[in-house]
Structures are given as C-alpha cells and as structure tokens.
Design a protein around this motif. Structure first.
Motif, PDB file in Angstrom:
ATOM      1  N   LEU A  64       3.239  -1.061   4.260  1.00 37.39           N
ATOM      2  CA  LEU A  64       2.351   0.105   4.245  1.00 37.39           C
ATOM      3  C   LEU A  64       3.184   1.375   4.231  1.00 37.39           C
ATOM      4  O   LEU A  64       3.792   1.743   5.229  1.00 37.39           O
TER       5      LEU A  64
ATOM      6  N   PHE B 242       0.874  -1.168   0.000  1.00 38.66           N
ATOM      7  CA  PHE B 242       0.000   0.000   0.000  1.00 38.66           C
ATOM      8  C   PHE B 242       0.912   1.217   0.000  1.00 38.66           C
ATOM      9  O   PHE B 242       1.878   1.271   0.753  1.00 38.66           O
TER      10      PHE B 242
ATOM     11  N   CYS C 279      -3.411   4.063  -2.074  1.00 39.48           N
ATOM     12  CA  CYS C 279      -3.702   3.027  -3.054  1.00 39.48           C
ATOM     13  C   CYS C 279      -2.814   1.815  -2.836  1.00 39.48           C
ATOM     14  O   CYS C 279      -1.770   1.902  -2.221  1.00 39.48           O
ATOM     15  N   ALA C 280      -3.277   0.684  -3.343  1.00 41.98           N
ATOM     16  CA  ALA C 280      -2.380  -0.455  -3.473  1.00 41.98           C
ATOM     17  C   ALA C 280      -1.437  -0.099  -4.616  1.00 41.98           C
ATOM     18  O   ALA C 280      -1.834   0.532  -5.599  1.00 41.98           O
TER      19      ALA C 280
ATOM     20  N   MET D  11      -1.754   5.316   2.495  1.00 41.97           N
ATOM     21  CA  MET D  11      -3.089   4.721   2.411  1.00 41.97           C
ATOM     22  C   MET D  11      -3.849   5.104   1.154  1.00 41.97           C
ATOM     23  O   MET D  11      -5.028   4.862   1.039  1.00 41.97           O
TER      24      MET D  11
END
Length: 110
Positions: free
Chosen positions: A102, A70, A107-108, A105
């Motif tokens: 991560l 992410f 987008c993937a 947050m």
C-alpha cells in the motif's frame, strides 16, 4: 535547525512517508529545510524498499514474491522496478497475492 546543528546536535528526520528517503529529502529542501544540517532521513517507504531488495530477515523472506499494489495516481505513483526491486510480480487478484503493498489509496496500480 541551524542553532541545533551549531551546538553539535545530530538531527534525523523519521517520516511515515511511503516515498524513499531521497524523495522525502528533496521535498524537505523544496519547503526550505536545510537538509545538509541533517544526519539523515529515514522513511517507511525506504525501509520497505530496502527490505524487499535485500530480504535481510526471516520476516522479509516469508512475505513471498507476488503482491497486489495500491498506489498513488499520476506523477506520485511508485513502480517497484524503478526502485531496484526485481524479484517480485504484481498481480491483480488478491487471492493470488502473497502480500499487499500500500503506497496510496487512489488506485490499484494496474
């Protein structure tokens, strides 16, 4: 900072940024921090980068090599190969991932 440096105080910035220390230091310079006064910059992103590159402890070895990422969007996105991390494979399916990385947050990464 200048006053502290003149008194011989060593100053270190500890940041929770997902960016590498070099990027954090660049940002600090842009906002007027005289980074030459600092002993260094440590960031969570830098610690993760170094851990994935060198796998220095059993924790890093057991993470595996397939990850779901992410990320931030646009110019803030992070590419692991650009950071010198080559022994990992990004996957889209969480069931295939050994771990989730991560950075942001928005987008993937795929």
């Amino acid at each position: 900072l200048r006053e502290l440096a003149s008194r011989g105080v060593r100053m270190l910035i500890l940041s929770n940024s997902s960016r590498c220390p070099e990027a954090v230091e660049g940002f600090l310079a842009k906002v007027g921090i005289e980074t030459h006064l600092l002993a260094g910059v440590i960031s969570s992103g830098g610690l993760v980068r170094d851990g994935l590159r060198t796998r220095p402890t059993p924790f890093w070895h057991q993470l595996g090599h397939r990850y779901m990422h992410f990320n931030w969007g646009g110019s803030f996105s992070v590419n692991l190969s650009d950071l010198g991390i080559r022994d990992v494979t990004e996957v889209d399916n969480p069931e295939e991932a050994d771990f989730v990385l991560l950075h942001g947050m928005e987008c993937a990464a795929h």
